[in-house]
Design an enzyme around this catalytic site. Structure first.
Site, PDB file in Angstrom:
ATOM      1  N   ARG A 147      57.017  34.642  25.374  1.00 18.49           N
ATOM      2  CA  ARG A 147      55.969  34.008  26.185  1.00 18.49           C
ATOM      3  C   ARG A 147      55.200  33.061  25.261  1.00 18.49           C
ATOM      4  NH1 ARG A 147      51.864  37.990  29.334  1.00 18.49           N
ATOM      5  NH2 ARG A 147      50.876  37.917  27.293  1.00 18.49           N
TER       6      ARG A 147
ATOM      7  N   TYR B 293      48.035  46.952  64.133  1.00 17.24           N
ATOM      8  CA  TYR B 293      49.061  45.941  64.381  1.00 17.24           C
ATOM      9  C   TYR B 293      50.453  46.559  64.423  1.00 17.24           C
ATOM     10  CZ  TYR B 293      45.696  42.181  63.527  1.00 17.24           C
ATOM     11  OH  TYR B 293      44.632  41.326  63.602  1.00 17.24           O
TER      12      TYR B 293
ATOM     13  N   LYS C  66      39.444  40.056  29.558  1.00 15.50           N
ATOM     14  CA  LYS C  66      39.845  38.924  30.402  1.00 15.50           C
ATOM     15  C   LYS C  66      39.868  39.367  31.865  1.00 15.50           C
ATOM     16  CE  LYS C  66      44.741  39.908  29.782  1.00 15.50           C
ATOM     17  NZ  LYS C  66      46.070  39.333  29.642  1.00 15.50           N
TER      18      LYS C  66
ATOM     19  N   MET D 252      43.225  42.629  57.600  1.00 15.47           N
ATOM     20  CA  MET D 252      42.508  41.760  56.654  1.00 15.47           C
ATOM     21  C   MET D 252      41.159  42.353  56.239  1.00 15.47           C
ATOM     22  SD  MET D 252      41.584  37.723  57.004  1.00 15.47           S
ATOM     23  CE  MET D 252      43.256  37.176  57.226  1.00 15.47           C
TER      24      MET D 252
END
Ligand SMILES: Cc1ncc(COP(=O)(O)O)c(C=O)c1O
Length: 373
Positions: free
Chosen positions: A133, A261, A35, A309
């Site tokens: 779950r 930053y 998955k 980023m």
């Protein structure tokens, strides 16, 4: 050309599958959990390669993942471990997927849609034995199974559960789950009038508890090479996915230079810094700011400043010779140095699973067989 890329060594996957296969009895099926894009490794190539190594079952979370496998592998079994919506029942039946059923209502709803389309779905009943779950609660499991007997459009051929925790030093919780599962399964088998296909173990249980292998095991992370290194485990595996990017710029900076930053790193001596072509948008966690390491030219280089980023800044030292265009290893090995997802996960206070599935799905991927393996 993408700014970061993944290199998958299929020989590593072969070795991991063989290690597991040698430890597990031949009668026990291996349901390889692929998955979430095979934990970031790429669902289609990974499933195809595993099938070429003899894997006959795959586990996914959603029908779209099952369809991706079926398009390439017409004959394998595919277990859908998430809760399917009843409206997908005809596709599930046509494509011969094995969904899980999580309640009597769910089973009836799936059966009704399947019947209306002239199909029968073969499914496994998911029993919640303590995970809290997905699944029918263990006290109601037998009655649910009984209620689904003879429902047109549905055949329950198996029963499964999932561990909340497998801790060899405190085995009680897992043992309780197994006891609940086996007690319910026995009753279901007597109602059914024959054996059901039973499975409960994922990686940690497989690694420590051969007695819980049952008819199938559902390994995920251990086949990707994580969590299977301790001496006392039944078999051992190694990671085979590397994640890389490029050095974009290298420059000399004097002592006292503020990096990135908010200036969270200030150089304490003259050095050279490199800017790399990946950032948190590519899945390189911001928590690695000032803490992670990458490998360039076989040398571990510390991340300095905030991960931004699209860029990572690292200290490459005053005389490493590293230059723009060099390859930077974010996860993987170069020379005698390695940085694996487990190391990064620890820094980020998470688990290797999350590090792996966070890698940009759009990153270029290369699948090759290493010569050393
Ligand atoms: C139901 C189920 N079985 C098996 C697995 C595989 O687990 P692991 O990767 O720990 O082996 C998962 C993964 O989350 C799962 O949800």
């Amino acid at each position: 050309m993408k700014n970061s890329w993944i290199e998958v060594d299929t020989a590593g996957l072969s070795a991991n599958i063989r290690a597991l296969r040698e430890a597990v009895r031949p009668e026990t099926a291996v349901i390889f959990v692929v998955k979430s894009d095979a934990y970031g490794h790429g669902i289609t190539p990974i499933a195809k390669h595993a099938a070429s190594e003899g894997v006959r079952w795959f586990g996914v979370a959603h029908p779209f993942e099952a369809e991706a496998i079926r398009a390439q592998l017409p004959d394998v079994n595919i277990l859908i471990m998430g809760v399917i919506r009843p409206e997908v029942a005809p596709v599930v039946a046509e494509q011969r997927f094995t969904p899980i059923i999580v309640s009597a209502e769910h089973g009836r709803a799936v059966a009704q849609v399947a019947t209306a389309a002239g199909h029968t779905v073969q499914a496994h009943l998911k029993v919640d034995t303590g995970m809290g779950r997905i699944g029918v609660g263990w006290p109601e499991a037998v009655e649910t199974f009984r209620a689904l007997q003879g429902v047109e459009g549905l055949k329950v051929t198996g029963v499964c559960s999932h561990f909340a925790t497998v801790e060899p030093k405190q085995p009680e919780r897992a043992e309780t789950q197994v006891e609940r599962f086996l007690a319910a399964s026995r009753e279901m088998e007597s109602i059914h009038g024959g054996p059901l296909f039973k499975h409960i173990s994922s990686s940690r249980a497989i690694l420590y508890h051969p007695e819980w292998d049952l008819d199938a095991v559902r390994p995920g992370i251990c086949l990707y090479g994580y969590g299977a290194t301790d001496q006392e485990m039944r078999f051992h595996t190694k990671p085979f996915l590397q994640w890389k990017c490029s050095v974009m710029q290298v420059k000399s900076v004097p002592a006292g230079t503020s990096i990135g930053y908010y200036g969270t790193h200030v150089t304490d001596a003259p050095t050279r810094m490199a800017v790399l072509s990946a950032g948190y948008a590519d899945g390189y966690h911001r928590a690695l700011s000032n803490r992670g390491h990458v490998i360039i030219r076989g040398r571990r280089c510390r991340v300095i400043g905030r991960v931004s980023m699209n860029w990572i800044t690292v200290d490459v030292g005053p005389d490493s010779g590293i230059e723009a265009g060099d390859e930077a290893v974010l996860i993987g090995r170069q020379g005698s140095e390695s940085v694996w997802a487990g190391e990064l996960a620890k820094i980020c206070r998470t688990i290797p699973y999350e590090m792996l599935v966070s890698i940009d799905r759009g990153a270029d991927r290369k699948y090759q067989r290493s010569q050393s393996s």
